[in-house]
Design an enzyme around this catalytic site. Structure first.
Site, PDB file in Angstrom:
ATOM      1  CB  ILE A  20      -0.962  -0.009   1.206  1.00 19.79           C
ATOM      2  CG1 ILE A  20      -1.939  -1.192   1.082  1.00 19.79           C
ATOM      3  CG2 ILE A  20      -1.724   1.313   1.298  1.00 19.79           C
ATOM      4  CD1 ILE A  20      -2.843  -1.389   2.290  1.00 19.79           C
ATOM      5  CB  ALA A  95       0.501  -9.189  15.283  1.00 19.32           C
ATOM      6  CE1 TYR A 157      -5.632  -6.903  10.827  1.00 15.71           C
ATOM      7  CE2 TYR A 157      -6.644  -5.490  12.487  1.00 15.71           C
ATOM      8  CZ  TYR A 157      -5.744  -5.676  11.453  1.00 15.71           C
ATOM      9  OH  TYR A 157      -4.931  -4.626  11.051  1.00 15.71           O
ATOM     10  CE  LYS A 164      -3.349  -1.691  11.174  1.00 18.49           C
ATOM     11  NZ  LYS A 164      -2.233  -0.899  10.592  1.00 18.49           N
ATOM     12  CB  THR A 195       0.064  -6.206   0.613  1.00 20.99           C
ATOM     13  OG1 THR A 195      -0.242  -6.586   1.953  1.00 20.99           O
ATOM     14  CG2 THR A 195      -0.878  -5.101   0.160  1.00 20.99           C
ATOM     15  CG  LEU A 196       5.490  -9.664   1.772  1.00 19.84           C
ATOM     16  CD1 LEU A 196       5.605 -10.978   1.017  1.00 19.84           C
ATOM     17  CD2 LEU A 196       6.850  -8.960   1.822  1.00 19.84           C
ATOM     18  CB  ALA A 197       1.306  -7.241   5.247  1.00 19.25           C
TER      19      ALA A 197
END
Ligand code: 0WE
Length: 255
Positions: A20, A95, A157, A164, A195-197
């Protein structure tokens, strides 16, 4: 002339061309900003350097956001190279993998909690402290990336949701504290993006498909969607906006 012409921007959190943070870099570059980048380790250095070069940036600095010495050194290097700074983009979260699966109570160790909050929330405070002296006398802006899990208990999550939530409170406290210096602080809460994450997070593909089915725009958001909103928020076009979390999620939260 682009709406970020003359802005000096530090972007923290590029890992790959799917990041991002890279979508944000592309939008800001298109709008005339001058960019600097950081990398967290030697492996990422190899990835970030060519991306930086492709947008005319040679200011590429090592920065592990959990190391105060790294933060001091990065802002000293920016002071040396640019003498000032207009914008910081914070697009960093972590995390331990085992904390992002299974039930919240079972998966949330004290250690995972500490790491998630340090890397994903405290790092914004630390970067703001380093950046503020370089933003004096300019219209500074700081931007971070959040997710709906800050305000809803999204399955798996887990501790990232707490981190967050802390990050979003961080935005409000920083906005209150730095506003008198003319520094604005905002967040974008992005819909899920591959994404990679996100790679290797169980059920992520199903989640993308579900969001695209029900969101008012009937699609997933892209790095470009987030990049354009980020460029706006960090530009003088958003001069009256601070302490805000802007949802760039195709309307998912609402609809
Ligand atoms: O904030 C995130 C994920 C950030 C993240 C990703 C990883 C993967 C690798 C933080 N830490 C780690 N640790 C690792 O070891 N997102 C908004 C993407 C995301 O992650 C989820 C999601 C969504 C959406 C995890 C579970 C459920 C939904």
């Amino acid at each position: 002339m682009g709406f970020m012409t003359g802005k000096k921007v530090l972007i923290v959190g590029v890992a790959t061309e799917r990041s991002i943070a890279w979508g944000i870099a592309e939008a800001m570059h298109r709008e005339g900003a001058e960019l600097a980048f950081t990398y967290a380790n030697d492996k990422l250095k190899e990835r970030v350097e060519p991306l930086a070069a492709s947008v005319g940036s040679s200011l590429v600095l090592p920065l592990d956001v959990t190391k105060d010495d790294d933060i001091d050194a990065a802002f000293a290097a920016i002071q040396q190279a640019w003498g000032a700074l207009d914008v910081v983009v914070h697009a960093v979260a972590f995390a331990p993998r085992e904390a992002l699966a299974g039930g919240f109570v079972q998966s949330t160790s004290r250690e995972a909690f500490a790491i998630a909050h340090d890397v994903s929330s405290y790092s914004l405070t630390a970067l703001a402290r380093g950046a503020a002296p370089l933003m004096q006398g300019r219209a500074g802006a700081i931007l971070t990336l959040s997710y709906l899990g800050a305000v809803r208990a999204i399955p798996s999550y887990n501790v990232m949701g707490l981190a967050k939530a802390s990050l979003e409170a961080n935005v409000r406290f920083l906005a209150a504290d730095l506003g008198p210096q003319g520094i604005r602080v905002n967040g974008i809460s992005a819909g899920p993006i591959k994404t990679l994450a996100a790679a290797g997070i169980g059920g992520f593909r199903k989640m993308l498909a579900r969001v695209a089915e029900v969101a008012p725009l009937r699609r997933n958001v892209t790095q470009a969607d987030v990049g354009n909103a980020a460029a706006f928020l960090c530009s003088d076009l958003a001069s009256g906006i601070t302490g805000e979390i802007l949802y760039v999620d195709g309307g998912f939260k609402m609809g």
